[in-house]
Design an enzyme around this catalytic site. Structure first.
Site, PDB file in Angstrom:
ATOM      1  N   TYR A 263     -13.545  -7.089 -11.538  1.00  0.00           N
ATOM      2  CA  TYR A 263     -13.843  -5.730 -11.976  1.00  0.00           C
ATOM      3  C   TYR A 263     -14.510  -5.816 -13.366  1.00  0.00           C
ATOM      4  O   TYR A 263     -14.781  -6.914 -13.859  1.00  0.00           O
ATOM      5  CB  TYR A 263     -12.573  -4.865 -11.934  1.00  0.00           C
ATOM      6  CG  TYR A 263     -12.051  -4.789 -10.503  1.00  0.00           C
ATOM      7  CD1 TYR A 263     -12.810  -4.144  -9.525  1.00  0.00           C
ATOM      8  CD2 TYR A 263     -10.874  -5.421 -10.112  1.00  0.00           C
ATOM      9  CE1 TYR A 263     -12.388  -4.113  -8.198  1.00  0.00           C
ATOM     10  CE2 TYR A 263     -10.448  -5.389  -8.799  1.00  0.00           C
ATOM     11  CZ  TYR A 263     -11.207  -4.734  -7.841  1.00  0.00           C
ATOM     12  OH  TYR A 263     -10.808  -4.717  -6.531  1.00  0.00           O
TER      13      TYR A 263
ATOM     14  N   ARG B  31      -4.140  -8.428 -17.353  1.00  0.00           N
ATOM     15  CA  ARG B  31      -4.230  -9.296 -16.163  1.00  0.00           C
ATOM     16  C   ARG B  31      -5.566 -10.020 -16.193  1.00  0.00           C
ATOM     17  O   ARG B  31      -6.609  -9.407 -16.382  1.00  0.00           O
ATOM     18  CB  ARG B  31      -4.092  -8.473 -14.877  1.00  0.00           C
ATOM     19  CG  ARG B  31      -4.205  -9.337 -13.622  1.00  0.00           C
ATOM     20  CD  ARG B  31      -3.849  -8.615 -12.332  1.00  0.00           C
ATOM     21  NE  ARG B  31      -2.457  -8.843 -11.981  1.00  0.00           N
ATOM     22  CZ  ARG B  31      -1.972  -8.755 -10.732  1.00  0.00           C
ATOM     23  NH1 ARG B  31      -2.742  -8.422  -9.721  1.00  0.00           N
ATOM     24  NH2 ARG B  31      -0.696  -8.989 -10.492  1.00  0.00           N
TER      25      ARG B  31
ATOM     26  N   GLN C   2      -1.631   0.233 -14.580  1.00  0.00           N
ATOM     27  CA  GLN C   2      -2.741  -0.721 -14.713  1.00  0.00           C
ATOM     28  C   GLN C   2      -4.045   0.070 -14.868  1.00  0.00           C
ATOM     29  O   GLN C   2      -4.424   0.817 -13.958  1.00  0.00           O
ATOM     30  CB  GLN C   2      -2.825  -1.634 -13.484  1.00  0.00           C
ATOM     31  CG  GLN C   2      -3.855  -2.742 -13.676  1.00  0.00           C
ATOM     32  CD  GLN C   2      -4.086  -3.582 -12.426  1.00  0.00           C
ATOM     33  OE1 GLN C   2      -4.330  -3.040 -11.352  1.00  0.00           O
ATOM     34  NE2 GLN C   2      -4.005  -4.895 -12.567  1.00  0.00           N
TER      35      GLN C   2
ATOM     36  N   ARG D  48       2.605  -8.441  -1.732  1.00  0.00           N
ATOM     37  CA  ARG D  48       2.816  -8.210  -0.294  1.00  0.00           C
ATOM     38  C   ARG D  48       4.294  -8.229   0.085  1.00  0.00           C
ATOM     39  O   ARG D  48       4.712  -7.499   0.980  1.00  0.00           O
ATOM     40  CB  ARG D  48       2.016  -9.232   0.516  1.00  0.00           C
ATOM     41  CG  ARG D  48       0.512  -8.952   0.441  1.00  0.00           C
ATOM     42  CD  ARG D  48      -0.299 -10.127   0.880  1.00  0.00           C
ATOM     43  NE  ARG D  48       0.005 -11.278   0.045  1.00  0.00           N
ATOM     44  CZ  ARG D  48      -0.291 -12.524   0.360  1.00  0.00           C
ATOM     45  NH1 ARG D  48      -0.899 -12.798   1.488  1.00  0.00           N
ATOM     46  NH2 ARG D  48       0.016 -13.518  -0.463  1.00  0.00           N
TER      47      ARG D  48
ATOM     48  N   SER E 285       3.805  -5.690  -7.992  1.00  0.00           N
ATOM     49  CA  SER E 285       2.419  -5.920  -8.412  1.00  0.00           C
ATOM     50  C   SER E 285       1.566  -4.677  -8.171  1.00  0.00           C
ATOM     51  O   SER E 285       1.825  -3.912  -7.242  1.00  0.00           O
ATOM     52  CB  SER E 285       1.855  -7.085  -7.597  1.00  0.00           C
ATOM     53  OG  SER E 285       0.754  -7.654  -8.231  1.00  0.00           O
ATOM     54  N   PRO E 286       0.519  -4.499  -8.968  1.00  0.00           N
ATOM     55  CA  PRO E 286      -0.381  -3.377  -8.709  1.00  0.00           C
ATOM     56  C   PRO E 286      -1.009  -3.522  -7.322  1.00  0.00           C
ATOM     57  O   PRO E 286      -1.497  -4.602  -6.984  1.00  0.00           O
ATOM     58  CB  PRO E 286      -1.476  -3.538  -9.778  1.00  0.00           C
ATOM     59  CG  PRO E 286      -0.951  -4.496 -10.782  1.00  0.00           C
ATOM     60  CD  PRO E 286       0.086  -5.311 -10.106  1.00  0.00           C
TER      61      PRO E 286
ATOM     62  N   CYS F 252      -3.594  -1.264  -4.768  1.00  0.00           N
ATOM     63  CA  CYS F 252      -4.393  -0.092  -4.429  1.00  0.00           C
ATOM     64  C   CYS F 252      -3.910   0.519  -3.125  1.00  0.00           C
ATOM     65  O   CYS F 252      -3.672  -0.196  -2.143  1.00  0.00           O
ATOM     66  CB  CYS F 252      -5.844  -0.504  -4.226  1.00  0.00           C
ATOM     67  SG  CYS F 252      -6.673  -0.864  -5.762  1.00  0.00           S
TER      68      CYS F 252
END
Ligand SMILES: Cc1cc2nc3c(=O)[nH]c(=O)nc-3n(C[C@H](O)[C@H](O)[C@H](O)COP(=O)(O)OP(=O)(O)OC[C@H]3O[C@@H](n4cnc5c(N)ncnc54)[C@H](O)[C@@H]3O)c2cc1C
Ligand SMILES: Cc1cc2nc3c(=O)[nH]c(=O)nc-3n(C[C@H](O)[C@H](O)[C@H](O)COP(=O)(O)O)c2cc1C
Length: 752
Positions: free
Chosen positions: A574, A622, A491, A716, A413-414, A416
């Site tokens: 976002y 997404r 992404q 995670r 998963s993306p 940051c």
């Protein structure tokens, strides 16, 4: 000790038995408004595991129960003229009346004072004792009277059901699905004593209304169901017993006890009949409360201990019951769209209690057929040959999006990393993403990568807005392509009103101070994320042009860097996500108001990016499929958005949820976002990725085989273990080739 039970159902009776055994001198009175032989309904069902719990608590009642039950291992699913059988499930059906009689006799033998036909309408009249058991069932008057203290939450579910019996002896736990001119009907049927089965008929509110049946007209209901299921009943009759149509209430309580009054059984919690756990929970409450009293010196502490001990188990059962009841509320979605074998698998794994792996242990034949079916479909879909003898686990099948084929269904998963400098990533990102590609995932996504300097969340966010970024990202892309089978996607995002905040580990979403080089944020409307965040400037059409063009530039740079796929980030509050949500988009121009208007700008950006991105390379989007607020973006909106995205050439929807507004009320749990991916996939008929609390290969295989998503995205779990996919392969005995440099691992057995 003096104890009073209001209610002589399984909870009240079983507790009285256990307490009388532990305290023979205790004075225990059970008040029951019905006669000893009255009972509604027919049979109850216990799993083998449940019965095991009762041996220890009271061997005598257990002995009597098991002497009389009907045991079976199979589940039969009647679906569009076929019968699918799955074995190894171990259930017992039992006559509810016999169960109550066994408990009544056992209680009476031990010296419990049973007072039938005694309705206690004022609990205070009998409350002068050490303990009052509010075991008065689903419509508990005691719970209502002290609602202020117990804080009940009663969720009336939309489906209608009626509890009937039949003289037909169903050979297995049987689910019948049948459609007529009024809609789709579901039946849950099981034998509970020789010559009899329970027959619960269920349908949606709309189907019920169309049928014209009246709630209390038992004769009409029996005649209707007999005609509809004449073939399955094979000449047998249905039997009513105060069989009125009802809606199921899921009951939860904020507090389980007040003064010396304690709620038990259905009065405190219900679990939908489709997982057959109501009586089990009531009897387990009885065991827990009697043990708490024996283990503590005073009743008040014992009641606290009982609640603390039971709450977690009960809530876990209620979570399973919730997904199960939702499956039956939404059966039409699966019925119309899934092949029989997948429909059966979806039904069997609906409550998350049975996974692909447990089912393999119970019924290897069924799992082999679903895996073979899945592998054949994957081979057709991807154009890649897939071995089917033996078939690979579903997670190790390929999947095609345009010209890109991922070798397996696991996605990193993306995430940051807040470790870039003016958007330029460094060796951290090379090692971070490179090691996850080496770890065996089929697709690795970059973190949210911003299309402009102002579009970053923090000073440390990655970007794709200048040539230097292409050089840095190319290193990562080349490494992944050269040293792994994985594909790599970027992404693309703009932070919108969440821009200009601190690095993740300095406090999520906290705004930068004036001395930390903050920059102005923009958004569809001038509404800050939290009162302490910056008030964003409402975007003008010129801003919209600029941000769209920034996305197009970023797509061009991503192509130059060699990425295989793009993802447009329209989730988590976002910029694009705040256009979609009615809570954050209050514009009164063409870009605000209706769902169609709120989608207009994200679609415009999507179209521009799609036009700039090579035809053969896929794009995903997404979304947050819910704002977790009743007045926010909903799952139905997510379906509408997915339908539009599909029409515009989106290849797959990455279905996340929430983080759009700060005051959200999410419902977390294992796979908590998967139901949204499932719904979008089937209703919008577009592939989906699912994300959120997925951590085991069992869950991944279950999700894929049940058709709830096409790819499984783990965040995670991949931070914890970059080699998650390889480790899952090892545990499943699947041979996933290692990089040649690590070839010796083939002969290495890890030990921890
Ligand atoms: C359609 C359906 C199917 C089900 N199938 C299953 C199944 O397969 N397996 C399973 O485990 N469970 C099943 N259940 C659930 C199960 O029946 C209940 O969970 C279980 O009976 C709960 O036990 P209880 O003692 O808490 O409540 P109840 O059995 O409801 O007992 C409460 C008792 O209190 C009495 N009472 C209420 N108010 C008063 C008062 N003021 N004074 C005196 N007496 C009072 C009532 O008459 C009643 O006898 C099913 C339920 C339904 C509706
Ligand atoms: C450290 C971290 C950073 C994240 N950054 C992003 C991001 O850049 N883009 C995004 O869409 N989601 C981001 N997320 C959310 C994850 O992609 C994922 O949706 C979420 O963690 C739930 O998945 P999980 O339960 O497997 O962790 C981030 C999550 C974590 C833990």
């Amino acid at each position: 000790m003096k104890i009073v039970s209001i209610g002589g159902g399984p909870a009240g009776l079983y507790f009285s038995i256990l307490m009388k055994k532990a305290y023979p001198d205790a004075e225990i009175t059970v008040y029951e408004r019905n006669r000893a032989d009255d009972t509604f309904g027919f049979g109850v069902v216990f799993s083998d595991a449940t019965l095991g719990n009762f041996i220890e608590a009271d061997a005598e009642t257990h002995r009597q129960i098991v002497a009389q039950f009907a045991h079976w291992d199979d589940i039969d699913i009647h679906f569009k003229g076929q019968v699918l059988t799955s074995t190894g499930h171990g259930f017992s059906g039992f006559d509810r009346k016999t169960l109550l009689n066994i408990l009544q006799h056992r209680a009476a033998d031990l010296g419990v004072d049973l007072r039938f036909e005694t309705d206690i309408d004022d609990v205070e009249a009998v409350a002068d004792c050490d303990l009052v058991l509010a075991a008065d069932g689903v419509n508990s008057q005691i719970r209502d009277r002290y609602a202020e203290h117990f804080q009940p939450d009663i969720d009336w579910r939309s489906n209608r059901f009626v509890w009937l019996g039949t003289t037909m002896e169903f050979p297995a736990f049987t689910f019948l699905f049948k459609e007529n001119e009024h809609g789709l009907w579901r039946v849950h049927a099981y034998r509970y004593k020789p010559g009899y089965s329970t027959f619960i008929l269920e349908c949606t509110g709309d189907t019920f209304d169309r049928s014209g049946l009246a709630v209390e007209d038992e004769d009409a209901t029996v005649a209707y169901a007999e005609a509809l299921f004449a073939e399955e009943l094979d000449g047998h009759r249905l039997i009513g017993n105060r069989s009125h149509w009802r809606q199921f209430p899921t009951i939860r309580n904020g507090h389980w006890h007040h003064r010396n009054i304690v709620l038990m059984g259905d009065a405190v919690h219900t679990a939908h009949y489709s997982i057959g756990s109501g009586t089990k929970l009531a009897m387990e409450d009885a065991i827990a409360l009697s043990e708490a009293i024996q283990n503590h010196d005073d009743i008040a502490t014992a009641l606290d201990a009982y609640e603390a001990d039971r709450r977690e188990d009960v809530e876990s059962t209620q979570r399973s019951a919730q997904v199960s009841l939702q499956w039956f509320e939404e059966t039409e979605r699966y019925y119309d769209r899934l092949d029989p074998i997948q429909f059966g698998f979806s039904l069997l794994t609906r409550s998350l209690r049975i996974s692909h792996e447990n089912l393999r242990l119970r019924d290897p034949g069924y799992v082999r057929s679903i895996d073979t079916w899945f592998a054949e479909r994957a081979a057709n879909q991807s154009g890649v040959n897939v071995r089917t003898d033996p078939p690979p686990p579903p997670m190790f099948t390929p999947f095609r999006l345009r010209d890109m084929v991922v070798p397996n269904r696991i996605v990193v998963s993306p995430m940051c990393q807040y470790s870039a400098d003016d958007g330029t990533i460094d060796d951290w990102h090379l090692v971070h993403l490179g090691s996850r590609a080496m770890g065996g995932a089929g697709l690795v996504m970059t973190e949210m990568t911003d299309v402009s300097r102002e579009g970053r969340i923090t000073h440390g966010c990655a970007g794709m807005y200048k040539d230097e970024h292409v050089v840095a990202w190319s290193r990562v892309v080349d490494f992944v392509h050269r040293h792994s089978e994985a594909r790599i996607g970027m992404q693309l995002a703009h932070a919108g009103r969440k821009a200009s905040t601190r690095l993740g580990w300095e406090g999520n979403d906290l705004p930068l101070n004036d001395d930390e080089n903050p920059w102005p944020a923009i958004a569809p409307s001038a509404i800050p994320y939290t009162p302490q965040n910056q008030v964003p400037r409402e975007m003008t059409r010129a801003d919209m042009d600029q941000v769209r063009d920034d996305h197009v530039r970023a797509a061009g740079l991503a192509e130059a860097a060699g990425f295989d796929m793009l993802e447009l980030h329209c989730a988590h509050g976002y910029l694009m996500s705040t256009f979609l949500s009615p809570l954050t988009n209050r514009r009164d121009d063409d870009y605000g108001g209706s769902m169609e208007n709120r989608l207009r700008y994200p679609l415009e950006v999507f179209d521009a990016v799609r036009a700039a991105w090579p035809e053969g390379k896929p794009i995903s989007v997404r979304i947050s499929a819910t704002d977790w607020r009743p007045d926010g973006f909903s799952a139905a909106d997510a379906v509408a958005v997915a339908v539009a995205l599909k029409a515009h050439g989106c290849d797959i929807v990455d279905v996340s949820a929430g983080q759009v507004v700060a005051d959200q009320a999410p419902v977390y749990g294992r796979l908590f976002q998967t139901p949204f991916a499932d719904r979008v996939r089937l209703e919008a008929e577009i592939p989906t990725m699912t994300v959120g609390n997925i951590s085991t290969y069992e869950d991944v295989n279950s999700i894929l085989a049940a058709g709830r998503a096409d790819l499984c995205v783990l965040a995670r779990a991949h931070l914890y273990d970059p080699y998650w996919t390889r480790h899952a392969a090892k545990q499943q005995g699947y041979d996933q080739p290692w990089p040649k440099q690590y070839g010796m691992i083939d002969r290495y057995e890890p030990r921890f």
